[in-house]
Scaffold this active site. Sequence first.
Site, PDB file in Angstrom:
ATOM      1  N   HIS A 261    -111.020-125.104  71.234  1.00  0.00           N
ATOM      2  CA  HIS A 261    -111.884-125.897  72.128  1.00  0.00           C
ATOM      3  C   HIS A 261    -111.501-127.374  72.072  1.00  0.00           C
ATOM      4  O   HIS A 261    -111.472-128.053  73.096  1.00  0.00           O
ATOM      5  CB  HIS A 261    -113.358-125.713  71.755  1.00  0.00           C
ATOM      6  CG  HIS A 261    -113.848-124.311  71.936  1.00  0.00           C
ATOM      7  ND1 HIS A 261    -113.576-123.575  73.068  1.00  0.00           N
ATOM      8  CD2 HIS A 261    -114.586-123.499  71.132  1.00  0.00           C
ATOM      9  CE1 HIS A 261    -114.134-122.373  72.947  1.00  0.00           C
ATOM     10  NE2 HIS A 261    -114.735-122.300  71.779  1.00  0.00           N
TER      11      HIS A 261
ATOM     12  N   GLY B  84    -110.065-119.664  72.391  1.00  0.00           N
ATOM     13  CA  GLY B  84    -110.170-118.939  71.121  1.00  0.00           C
ATOM     14  C   GLY B  84    -108.853-118.258  70.771  1.00  0.00           C
ATOM     15  O   GLY B  84    -108.376-118.359  69.634  1.00  0.00           O
TER      16      GLY B  84
ATOM     17  N   ARG C 144    -108.554-118.896  87.196  1.00  0.00           N
ATOM     18  CA  ARG C 144    -108.968-118.481  85.844  1.00  0.00           C
ATOM     19  C   ARG C 144    -107.725-118.368  84.971  1.00  0.00           C
ATOM     20  O   ARG C 144    -106.761-117.701  85.349  1.00  0.00           O
ATOM     21  CB  ARG C 144    -109.700-117.142  85.862  1.00  0.00           C
ATOM     22  CG  ARG C 144    -110.151-116.763  84.448  1.00  0.00           C
ATOM     23  CD  ARG C 144    -110.976-115.521  84.376  1.00  0.00           C
ATOM     24  NE  ARG C 144    -111.466-115.342  83.008  1.00  0.00           N
ATOM     25  CZ  ARG C 144    -112.639-114.836  82.690  1.00  0.00           C
ATOM     26  NH1 ARG C 144    -113.454-114.448  83.628  1.00  0.00           N
ATOM     27  NH2 ARG C 144    -112.999-114.720  81.431  1.00  0.00           N
TER      28      ARG C 144
ATOM     29  N   ASP D  15    -110.372-120.338  80.352  1.00  0.00           N
ATOM     30  CA  ASP D  15    -110.458-119.267  79.362  1.00  0.00           C
ATOM     31  C   ASP D  15    -109.244-119.277  78.434  1.00  0.00           C
ATOM     32  O   ASP D  15    -108.146-119.660  78.846  1.00  0.00           O
ATOM     33  CB  ASP D  15    -110.550-117.920  80.101  1.00  0.00           C
ATOM     34  CG  ASP D  15    -111.078-116.824  79.211  1.00  0.00           C
ATOM     35  OD1 ASP D  15    -111.561-117.126  78.104  1.00  0.00           O
ATOM     36  OD2 ASP D  15    -111.001-115.651  79.618  1.00  0.00           O
TER      37      ASP D  15
ATOM     38  N   ARG E 160    -111.407-111.563  85.741  1.00  0.00           N
ATOM     39  CA  ARG E 160    -112.854-111.387  85.895  1.00  0.00           C
ATOM     40  C   ARG E 160    -113.456-112.651  86.472  1.00  0.00           C
ATOM     41  O   ARG E 160    -112.867-113.731  86.375  1.00  0.00           O
ATOM     42  CB  ARG E 160    -113.512-111.192  84.511  1.00  0.00           C
ATOM     43  CG  ARG E 160    -113.378-109.858  83.878  1.00  0.00           C
ATOM     44  CD  ARG E 160    -114.341-109.750  82.686  1.00  0.00           C
ATOM     45  NE  ARG E 160    -113.964-110.645  81.596  1.00  0.00           N
ATOM     46  CZ  ARG E 160    -113.093-110.351  80.641  1.00  0.00           C
ATOM     47  NH1 ARG E 160    -112.491-109.173  80.648  1.00  0.00           N
ATOM     48  NH2 ARG E 160    -112.819-111.203  79.693  1.00  0.00           N
TER      49      ARG E 160
ATOM     50  N   LEU F 223    -113.152-137.971  93.707  1.00  0.00           N
ATOM     51  CA  LEU F 223    -113.417-136.601  93.230  1.00  0.00           C
ATOM     52  C   LEU F 223    -114.855-136.423  92.716  1.00  0.00           C
ATOM     53  O   LEU F 223    -115.344-137.254  91.957  1.00  0.00           O
ATOM     54  CB  LEU F 223    -112.431-136.297  92.087  1.00  0.00           C
ATOM     55  CG  LEU F 223    -112.615-134.986  91.328  1.00  0.00           C
ATOM     56  CD1 LEU F 223    -112.164-133.807  92.190  1.00  0.00           C
ATOM     57  CD2 LEU F 223    -111.818-135.000  90.021  1.00  0.00           C
TER      58      LEU F 223
HETATM   59  C1  FPP Z   1    -113.464-120.124  77.137  1.00  0.00           C
HETATM   60  O1  FPP Z   1    -112.500-119.795  76.156  1.00  0.00           O
HETATM   61  C2  FPP Z   1    -113.845-121.518  77.024  1.00  0.00           C
HETATM   62  C3  FPP Z   1    -115.111-121.951  76.800  1.00  0.00           C
HETATM   63  C4  FPP Z   1    -116.251-121.031  76.645  1.00  0.00           C
HETATM   64  C5  FPP Z   1    -115.412-123.383  76.645  1.00  0.00           C
HETATM   65  C6  FPP Z   1    -114.647-124.332  77.510  1.00  0.00           C
HETATM   66  C7  FPP Z   1    -114.769-125.660  76.886  1.00  0.00           C
HETATM   67  C8  FPP Z   1    -113.800-126.588  76.791  1.00  0.00           C
HETATM   68  C9  FPP Z   1    -112.496-126.450  77.431  1.00  0.00           C
HETATM   69  C10 FPP Z   1    -114.019-127.839  76.005  1.00  0.00           C
HETATM   70  C11 FPP Z   1    -115.238-128.639  76.288  1.00  0.00           C
HETATM   71  C12 FPP Z   1    -115.428-128.994  77.705  1.00  0.00           C
HETATM   72  C13 FPP Z   1    -115.768-130.202  78.210  1.00  0.00           C
HETATM   73  C14 FPP Z   1    -116.088-130.289  79.641  1.00  0.00           C
HETATM   74  C15 FPP Z   1    -115.781-131.420  77.395  1.00  0.00           C
HETATM   75  P1  FPP Z   1    -112.881-118.721  75.049  1.00  0.00           P
HETATM   76  O2  FPP Z   1    -113.517-119.450  73.924  1.00  0.00           O
HETATM   77  O3  FPP Z   1    -113.730-117.656  75.655  1.00  0.00           O
HETATM   78  O4  FPP Z   1    -111.489-118.178  74.649  1.00  0.00           O
HETATM   79  P2  FPP Z   1    -111.114-116.677  74.255  1.00  0.00           P
HETATM   80  O5  FPP Z   1    -111.411-115.815  75.453  1.00  0.00           O
HETATM   81  O6  FPP Z   1    -109.655-116.744  73.941  1.00  0.00           O
HETATM   82  O7  FPP Z   1    -111.945-116.306  73.065  1.00  0.00           O
END
Ligand code: FPP
Length: 227
Positions: A19, A5, A170, A2, A176, A113
Amino acid sequence: MDGNGRWAKERGKLRVFGHENGVEAVRKTVENCAKLKIDFLTLYAFSTENWKRPKLEVQTLMRLLVSSLQKELKTLHKNNIRLNAIGTIDYLPPKAAQELREVIENTKENTGLTLTLALSYGSREELKTAIKAISAKVKNNLISEDDIDEKLINTHLYTHDLPDVDLLIRTSGEHRISNFLLWQIAYAELYFIDVFWPDFREQHLVDAIINYQNRERRFGKTSEQLS
Ligand code: FPP
């Protein structure tokens, strides 16, 4: 994973930039887990709820998934990593689903793994699917109601070939679970770290593992019973 963003926002950039940088943290973390001889790593990459995000963001995440799968095949083999996926994979764009299936097939003989990507994954959806499948078996007299136990439920989950979760990490400071492996984390140790995912490094992983190793897992028993 998490905080992508917020990591981008802090830098005045678009969420997708977070991302993109999150992918590098994925790469490093996977390699570190392989190096540390961890048997199972499950990454929550895209939830059933994430489909509601802006179209551009969803497209970027799917594009990053495809490009990472294409780029990392060699590294997976080099580190003896077997790829696995949980979730409604059929809902992914055809290219992503196909690439994923190919890499899973290609790495199935690797013995190190097991890296599981949770994609279009939601624990409630997983449980609903399992309950429906079990009910159908009861209805068709393939099993009786008395056959329903924890083991049988486990065999109907996407995670049927994975052990229960030991440690759940997390990032980003949120406390959460967000619909992740609700059944499987019954006795997991929870670890929350105030670092955005793109900044998650080897030392953070090691700290989490050392913290985990210093906990007493009683599984409902008393300390005295354990010793
Ligand atoms: C949550 O952060 C993250 C995600 C919903 C996407 C996770 C994806 C990646 C790390 C990249 C792609 C993965 C692979 C396996 C190639 P958020 O966007 O909710 O962040 P925020 O809470 O700060 O808005």
